[in-house]
Design a protein around this motif. Structure first.
Motif, PDB file in Angstrom:
ATOM      1  N   THR A 105     -37.916  71.656  36.484  1.00  0.00           N
ATOM      2  CA  THR A 105     -37.672  73.050  36.089  1.00  0.00           C
ATOM      3  C   THR A 105     -38.425  73.376  34.805  1.00  0.00           C
ATOM      4  O   THR A 105     -39.039  74.443  34.682  1.00  0.00           O
ATOM      5  N   GLN A 106     -38.392  72.445  33.872  1.00  0.00           N
ATOM      6  CA  GLN A 106     -39.094  72.662  32.602  1.00  0.00           C
ATOM      7  C   GLN A 106     -40.590  72.832  32.856  1.00  0.00           C
ATOM      8  O   GLN A 106     -41.234  73.719  32.301  1.00  0.00           O
ATOM      9  N   GLY A 107     -41.151  71.980  33.723  1.00  0.00           N
ATOM     10  CA  GLY A 107     -42.566  72.086  34.076  1.00  0.00           C
ATOM     11  C   GLY A 107     -42.883  73.433  34.708  1.00  0.00           C
ATOM     12  O   GLY A 107     -43.896  74.070  34.394  1.00  0.00           O
ATOM     13  N   ARG A 108     -41.983  73.892  35.587  1.00  0.00           N
ATOM     14  CA  ARG A 108     -42.190  75.180  36.249  1.00  0.00           C
ATOM     15  C   ARG A 108     -42.135  76.316  35.221  1.00  0.00           C
ATOM     16  O   ARG A 108     -42.888  77.283  35.336  1.00  0.00           O
ATOM     17  N   LEU A 109     -41.241  76.170  34.237  1.00  0.00           N
ATOM     18  CA  LEU A 109     -41.168  77.178  33.163  1.00  0.00           C
ATOM     19  C   LEU A 109     -42.501  77.286  32.439  1.00  0.00           C
ATOM     20  O   LEU A 109     -42.890  78.359  31.991  1.00  0.00           O
ATOM     21  N   TYR A 110     -43.178  76.137  32.314  1.00  0.00           N
ATOM     22  CA  TYR A 110     -44.499  76.139  31.680  1.00  0.00           C
ATOM     23  C   TYR A 110     -45.597  76.379  32.701  1.00  0.00           C
ATOM     24  O   TYR A 110     -46.744  76.006  32.496  1.00  0.00           O
ATOM     25  N   ARG A 111     -45.227  76.945  33.821  1.00  0.00           N
ATOM     26  CA  ARG A 111     -46.174  77.442  34.829  1.00  0.00           C
ATOM     27  C   ARG A 111     -46.953  76.345  35.551  1.00  0.00           C
ATOM     28  O   ARG A 111     -48.050  76.586  36.054  1.00  0.00           O
ATOM     29  N   LEU A 112     -46.412  75.143  35.596  1.00  0.00           N
ATOM     30  CA  LEU A 112     -47.041  74.114  36.435  1.00  0.00           C
ATOM     31  C   LEU A 112     -46.699  74.427  37.896  1.00  0.00           C
ATOM     32  O   LEU A 112     -45.620  74.950  38.183  1.00  0.00           O
ATOM     33  N   GLY A 113     -47.626  74.072  38.805  1.00  0.00           N
ATOM     34  CA  GLY A 113     -47.330  74.197  40.232  1.00  0.00           C
ATOM     35  C   GLY A 113     -46.263  73.184  40.622  1.00  0.00           C
ATOM     36  O   GLY A 113     -45.942  72.286  39.838  1.00  0.00           O
ATOM     37  N   ASP A 115     -46.142  70.624  42.809  1.00  0.00           N
ATOM     38  CA  ASP A 115     -46.551  69.214  42.861  1.00  0.00           C
ATOM     39  C   ASP A 115     -46.857  68.687  41.465  1.00  0.00           C
ATOM     40  O   ASP A 115     -46.495  67.572  41.108  1.00  0.00           O
ATOM     41  N   GLU A 116     -47.532  69.546  40.719  1.00  0.00           N
ATOM     42  CA  GLU A 116     -47.902  69.189  39.351  1.00  0.00           C
ATOM     43  C   GLU A 116     -46.645  68.929  38.508  1.00  0.00           C
ATOM     44  O   GLU A 116     -46.590  67.971  37.735  1.00  0.00           O
ATOM     45  N   ALA A 117     -45.629  69.785  38.688  1.00  0.00           N
ATOM     46  CA  ALA A 117     -44.386  69.643  37.919  1.00  0.00           C
ATOM     47  C   ALA A 117     -43.686  68.343  38.304  1.00  0.00           C
ATOM     48  O   ALA A 117     -43.149  67.634  37.443  1.00  0.00           O
ATOM     49  N   ALA A 118     -43.726  68.000  39.603  1.00  0.00           N
ATOM     50  CA  ALA A 118     -43.096  66.756  40.057  1.00  0.00           C
ATOM     51  C   ALA A 118     -43.827  65.550  39.478  1.00  0.00           C
ATOM     52  O   ALA A 118     -43.208  64.580  39.009  1.00  0.00           O
TER      53      ALA A 118
END
Ligand SMILES: Nc1ncnc2c1ncn2[C@@H]1O[C@H](COP(=O)(O)OP(=O)(O)OP(=O)(O)O)[C@@H](O)[C@H]1O
Ligand SMILES: [Mg+2]
Length: 261
Positions: A105-113, A115-118
């Motif tokens: 979720t944190q990665g997605r907040l920083y606009r990672l896709g 797969d990238e966030a995972a």
């Protein structure tokens, strides 16, 4: 001379309350070089968290200015936010979700896709020794594990500066030492500048390159742990605790004990 990564001039914050204004921060001038580990010290209520919240764009200053990672705090708060990580005094993880979900979720907040966030979640878990805990609920983490997760969240977007507000409060000595090691590793591997507050003076002594001591919303001393001890500790071999007590004017506990007559 390289350009400092943080400069502040007269940074100030007054809170308006029902009982009148509270001058939490009264004008702070700071210069931090890239890659430094700064220990930001001061008694309870000195203005440390308020300063950190301003430097991280969460609270608008009522006076002064700051440049952080080349961006003006007032004119480009988004630019500042993109370049910094902040781990608050009380961590903000959701107890009901797993470590993996929280990191993704944190990665997605920083606009990672997706797969990238995972991928980033797995990478951070490896870096912070959380790999065995990815599928555990945050509520079930120990204090030290929780603090490592907080740190992982603050590092998601590879910030140039990491702000940590009392990262080791409440941790046992082993977990504190782990966290020091992590902070040093992050700085060594990525050149990250670390700005942290702590009430543990042995920690400040061991970890920080330079200390800034605040009291009543103002900087009252700054220098390397060594130089502060030499200047304020009173005797050769004096501790940072001695220096801190001399700087903040707080008398040592034995001084307040009534003298038996
Ligand atoms: N939202 C607010 N409204 C009014 N006063 C506030 C507010 N936030 C902080 N203060 C006051 O500002 C002063 C500085 O608080 P701050 O939280 O920055 O201290 P601190 O140095 O982080 O202390 P601690 O070591 O206890 O965490 C305190 O007197 C506090 O009560
Ligand atoms: Mg605080």
């Amino acid at each position: 001379m390289p350009t400092p990564i943080i400069t502040t001039a007269g940074l100030a914050r007054t809170f308006q309350t029902k009982r009148g204004p509270v001058e939490a921060v009264r004008g702070i001038d700071l210069t931090v070089e890239r890659g430094e580990i700064i220990g930001f010290l001061g008694p309870n209520g000195a203005g440390k968290t308020t300063t950190l919240r301003m430097l991280t764009t969460l609270l608008a200053p009522t006076g002064g200015s700051a440049t952080i990672a080349g961006r003006d705090l007032a004119r480009d708060p988004r630019g500042v936010r993109a370049r910094i990580g902040y781990v608050a005094q009380s961590g903000g993880v959701d107890p009901a979700v797993s470590v993996r979900e929280e990191l993704v979720t944190q990665g997605r907040l920083y606009r990672l896709g997706k797969d990238e966030a995972a991928t980033r979640a797995t990478e951070l878990a490896g870096q912070l020794g959380l790999e065995g805990l990815l599928d555990r609920k945050c509520a079930a983490l120990s204090g030290g594990q929780r603090r490592r997760l907080d740190l992982a969240m603050g590092l998601t977007h590879r910030p140039e500066i990491l702000f940590l507000d009392e990262p080791t409060t409440g941790l046992d000595p082993g977990s504190r030492a782990d966290l020091w090691h992590l902070v040093r590793t992050i700085r060594a591997e990525h050149g990250t500048t670390v700005f942290l507050t702590t009430h543990y003076l042995d920690e400040a002594d061991a970890l920080a390159d330079r200390l800034v001591v605040v009291d009543h919303g103002r900087v009252v001393a700054e220098g390397t742990p060594q130089s502060l001890k030499a200047e304020y500790a009173g005797s050769p071999g004096g501790t940072l605790q001695d220096a801190f007590l001399a700087i903040t004017g707080r008398s040592a506990p034995q001084d307040t004990t009534p003298v038996a007559v």
